[in-house]
Each structure stands twice: as C-alpha cells, then as structure tokens.
Scaffold this motif. Structure first.
Motif, short mmCIF file in Angstrom:
data_model
loop_
_atom_site.label_atom_id
_atom_site.label_comp_id
_atom_site.label_asym_id
_atom_site.label_seq_id
_atom_site.Cartn_x
_atom_site.Cartn_y
_atom_site.Cartn_z
N ALA A 11 44.14 2.64 67.49
CA ALA A 11 43.95 3.33 66.05
C ALA A 11 44.70 4.18 66.42
CB ALA A 11 42.74 3.75 65.53
N PRO A 12 45.63 5.03 65.74
CA PRO A 12 46.91 5.91 65.59
C PRO A 12 46.19 7.03 66.79
CG PRO A 12 46.96 5.95 63.61
CD PRO A 12 45.27 5.07 63.99
N ALA A 13 45.17 6.66 67.41
CA ALA A 13 44.83 8.40 68.64
C ALA A 13 44.15 7.84 69.13
CB ALA A 13 44.38 9.35 68.81
N ILE A 14 43.97 6.46 69.21
CA ILE A 14 43.01 5.05 70.78
C ILE A 14 43.56 4.21 70.75
CG2 ILE A 14 40.54 3.79 71.13
CD1 ILE A 14 39.59 5.87 68.28
N VAL A 15 43.61 4.47 71.73
CA VAL A 15 44.51 3.10 73.16
C VAL A 15 42.88 2.13 73.31
CG1 VAL A 15 45.55 4.40 74.35
CG2 VAL A 15 45.97 1.78 74.60
N ARG A 16 42.90 1.24 73.63
CA ARG A 16 42.04 0.35 74.50
C ARG A 16 42.78 -0.51 75.83
NH1 ARG A 16 36.61 -0.18 71.07
NH2 ARG A 16 35.83 -1.37 72.94
N VAL A 17 42.36 -0.39 76.41
CA VAL A 17 42.80 -1.58 78.08
C VAL A 17 42.13 -2.22 78.62
CG1 VAL A 17 43.59 -1.81 80.10
CG2 VAL A 17 44.33 0.62 78.64
N ASP A 18 41.27 -3.45 78.13
CA ASP A 18 40.65 -4.63 78.12
C ASP A 18 40.62 -5.23 80.05
OD1 ASP A 18 38.62 -7.12 79.19
OD2 ASP A 18 38.83 -7.06 77.12
N ALA A 19 40.24 -4.70 81.14
CA ALA A 19 40.57 -4.32 82.12
C ALA A 19 40.09 -5.72 82.91
CB ALA A 19 40.03 -3.63 83.49
N ALA A 59 44.72 -0.69 85.09
CA ALA A 59 44.42 -0.71 83.90
C ALA A 59 44.90 0.36 83.35
CB ALA A 59 42.93 -1.36 83.17
N PHE A 60 43.86 1.72 84.12
CA PHE A 60 44.92 3.65 84.02
C PHE A 60 46.60 3.21 83.66
CE2 PHE A 60 46.34 6.66 85.53
CZ PHE A 60 45.14 8.10 84.70
N GLN A 61 46.75 2.14 84.60
CA GLN A 61 48.45 1.85 84.70
C GLN A 61 48.95 1.41 84.10
OE1 GLN A 61 49.48 0.19 88.50
NE2 GLN A 61 49.37 2.56 89.71
N ALA A 100 39.69 4.00 76.25
CA ALA A 100 39.23 3.26 76.42
C ALA A 100 39.30 2.72 77.37
CB ALA A 100 38.05 3.26 75.75
N ILE A 101 38.35 2.48 78.67
CA ILE A 101 39.61 1.52 79.25
C ILE A 101 37.25 0.30 79.46
CG2 ILE A 101 39.99 0.30 82.03
CD1 ILE A 101 41.40 2.87 81.97
N ASN A 102 37.67 -0.84 79.17
CA ASN A 102 36.72 -1.84 79.16
C ASN A 102 36.90 -3.16 80.24
OD1 ASN A 102 37.17 -1.02 75.92
ND2 ASN A 102 35.13 -0.95 76.79
N HIS A 103 35.54 -3.19 80.44
CA HIS A 103 35.14 -4.42 81.55
C HIS A 103 35.95 -4.50 82.76
CE1 HIS A 103 34.92 -5.92 77.26
NE2 HIS A 103 33.64 -6.32 77.78
#
Length: 334
Positions: free
Chosen positions: A74-82, A90-92, A111-114
């Motif tokens: 979303a415009p202000a949300i990023v997800r990273v599936d680890a 994933a954080f990097q 949000a970092i998932n898995h």
C-alpha cells in the motif's frame, strides 16, 4: 577470557555462517548484528547467538539461502516475505522502501513475514534513526512467558523498541522485552551455573524460582505485572494477526520441540519528523533535547547509554569472550 579485535569478531562470525552453508547475503546480514552485539557488550545478542543460529539450521528450521520477496502492499506499507530465512536479510531488503514511504507519507510500516528471528531490535532501530526517522519495532517469539496472574507460558518475550534521532549525538533508543528479562540472560546464567534473581520466572509448578533451568522449563514472568502483560498481548496482536503471521504459541508449535529460534513476523513503524513538522522541524527537535537534558541533569542515564559507552571501549580495545564460548564457536567450523 579470549581477547578479539572487532575485525576478528566479524571474521569469526562470517566464517562460521559461511562454513555452515548460509548464502553470502545472509552471512553478511547475520554477522553484522552479531558483531554489533559484541561491540556494544550485549553478550546475550553477540557471538553466543551463533550457537543457536547453527542449531536452528541443523534442525531444519531456517532456510540458509532464502531470497526474500518484496511486496509493495500500500502507499505507506511494505511487506517482505523472508521465505523462512533469518530476519536480517529481509530487513535489509525492505528498509530502503520503508524509508522512502515514510518520507513520502510521514508515516509508514514494514511487515516482515515468515522469518526466523533471534536478534535485538535496537540494531534495526538504529538504522532508521540514522536516516533521521523516529521508529518503533515489535516482534513476538516462542511462548515462554506467563500472563500476569497465570502460571503457564502463553506470550513470547515480545520486545518493544523505540528510537529518536538526535543531531550530533547518539540516538535515543530503548529496546526491552516485555518479560522481566530477555530469555538469553537466563540462558547465560544457566550456562555459567549461576542463580537468577527472584521475579524472573517460575518453575513448572508455578512456584517462584532462582534456578535458571527450572524457569526455562517453567515460565518466565512479565515486567510490571499486569502492565507488562498487557503490552505483551499488544505485541502478539500487532506483530501477529495484524500482519498475518504467527503468535508466540503458534511459533512454539511450529518449533515442535527442536528448541530453535522463533519463526514468526515483525512489525516496524517509521515516522518522518520533517513531514510532521515542515519548516519547524529543527525547532521542535531542539525542544526535545531539553527532555534528555532534564533526565541526565538529575543524574539519570538515558537508555542505550551503557551500549554507547561500551562501543567506545570496544572500538578502542576490542572485546573479550570466555574460553568456553570460543571453543564452542570453533567447533562450528569443524
């Protein structure tokens, strides 16, 4: 004790991770946070953590060459599936996007998932304060902690971290478990054969105990009674169901008795003072300094000040670890 330079500390961490099959991006990312733990004299998040990293790999509970997937949610949300890898990689990958979104919108979340998570949160928060952002982070763990008034594990240690950037000074950062103490501290006491203070945990029968082994097999306690318990529940919710990831109980179930590092998600929130304040940002950040001066003016210590003092010593003198830990780490290279 064994003396190491900081360069030797990093090289040792990288060598262990590389020897055990981690891909180079994971080697660099994980070694960085382990190195930072030793540099800041945070022994419970330093080289000792490599023992758990390799055990988690050998238990089949982390993917050594996972390549995270970035999702523009979303415009202000990023997800990273680890993808089952350690959270650091994933954080990097996600941080540049999080920073850009925060600067565009004023506030953004990642949000970092898995992911498999073992590290302190302050190292991540520090990356964001260096970018001039105010930041918060939350993550569950395994269900090791009893709720206030309870006697059985339900919550994780569920740390909360916060960072505030400062001009020309180290950032104001706190990072604490909502349990009375980080689990690693109890494990280090067990390793050293030392008793723990009352109030850290209870045994399997729900009785207060100073035996670290009894508490590790019983339940840890929250700090501040019902207050810490409520905060811990909040972390379970916003870093679990809110981001579509596991609670501490579910992470423990996934672990299936292997005693590996927790597998779940993490929520990171970044706020840009420049977007909140516009041309007045410098004025209001300067006002914030009076708060820190008021704290220190009473002889009180700012959170993380011990780490910053330790950092100066380590950069000058290197670090020391026990001979037993050094031998255990060398065994991981065989």
């Amino acid at each position: 004790m064994i003396a190491l330079t900081l360069d030797e500390t990093r090289t040792l961490a990288e060598s262990i991770l590389r020897h055990n099959g981690f891909s180079e991006p994971h080697v660099k990312a994980v070694a960085e946070v382990v190195w930072a733990g030793e540099r800041d004299e945070c022994a419970s998040h330093g080289l000792w953590r490599l023992l758990g990293c390799i055990a988690t790999l050998r238990n089949g509970k982390v993917v050594a060459d996972a390549e995270p997937e970035l999702i523009d949610q979303a415009p202000a949300i990023v997800r990273v599936d680890a993808k089952g890898g350690f959270s650091q990689r994933a954080f990097q990958m996600g941080t540049p996007v999080l920073v850009e979104k925060a600067r565009n919108s004023g506030i953004a979340a990642m949000a970092i998932n898995h992911c498999v998570h073992f590290s302190a949160l302050w190292s991540e928060i520090e990356v964001l304060t260096e970018a001039g952002l105010v930041a918060m982070a939350f993550t569950p763990s395994h269900s090791w902690v009893a709720p206030a008034g309870g006697s059985k594990p339900l919550f994780g240690t569920n740390p909360i971290a916060f960072g505030w950037p400062r001009v020309g000074k180290p950032p104001f950062i706190f990072d604490f478990a909502t349990s009375a103490v980080a689990r690693g501290e109890i494990q280090l006491h067990e390793r050293a054969g030392k008793a723990i203070p009352l109030g850290w945990g209870i045994d399997a029968d729900g009785q207060p105990s100073t035996d670290p082994s009894a508490v590790l097999n019983g339940a840890m306690l929250t700090f501040g009674g019902h207050k810490g318990s409520a905060l811990s529940a909040m972390v379970e919710l916003i870093a679990g169901p809110l981001i579509g990831d596991l609670t501490s109980v579910e992470s423990q179930q996934y672990d299936a008795g292997s005693k590996s590092s927790p597998y779940h998600g993490e929520l990171i929130i970044a706020l840009d003072p420049k977007r909140f304040l516009g041309d007045a940002v410098d004025h209001h950040l300067a006002r914030a300094e009076s708060l820190f001066e008021g704290i220190q003016g009473q002889g009180a210590r700012l959170p993380s000040q011990r780490r910053y003092d330790a950092r100066e010593r380590s950069l000058r003198d290197g670090v020391k670890i026990t001979e037993k830990l050094y031998e255990d780490l060398q065994a991981l290279l065989v």
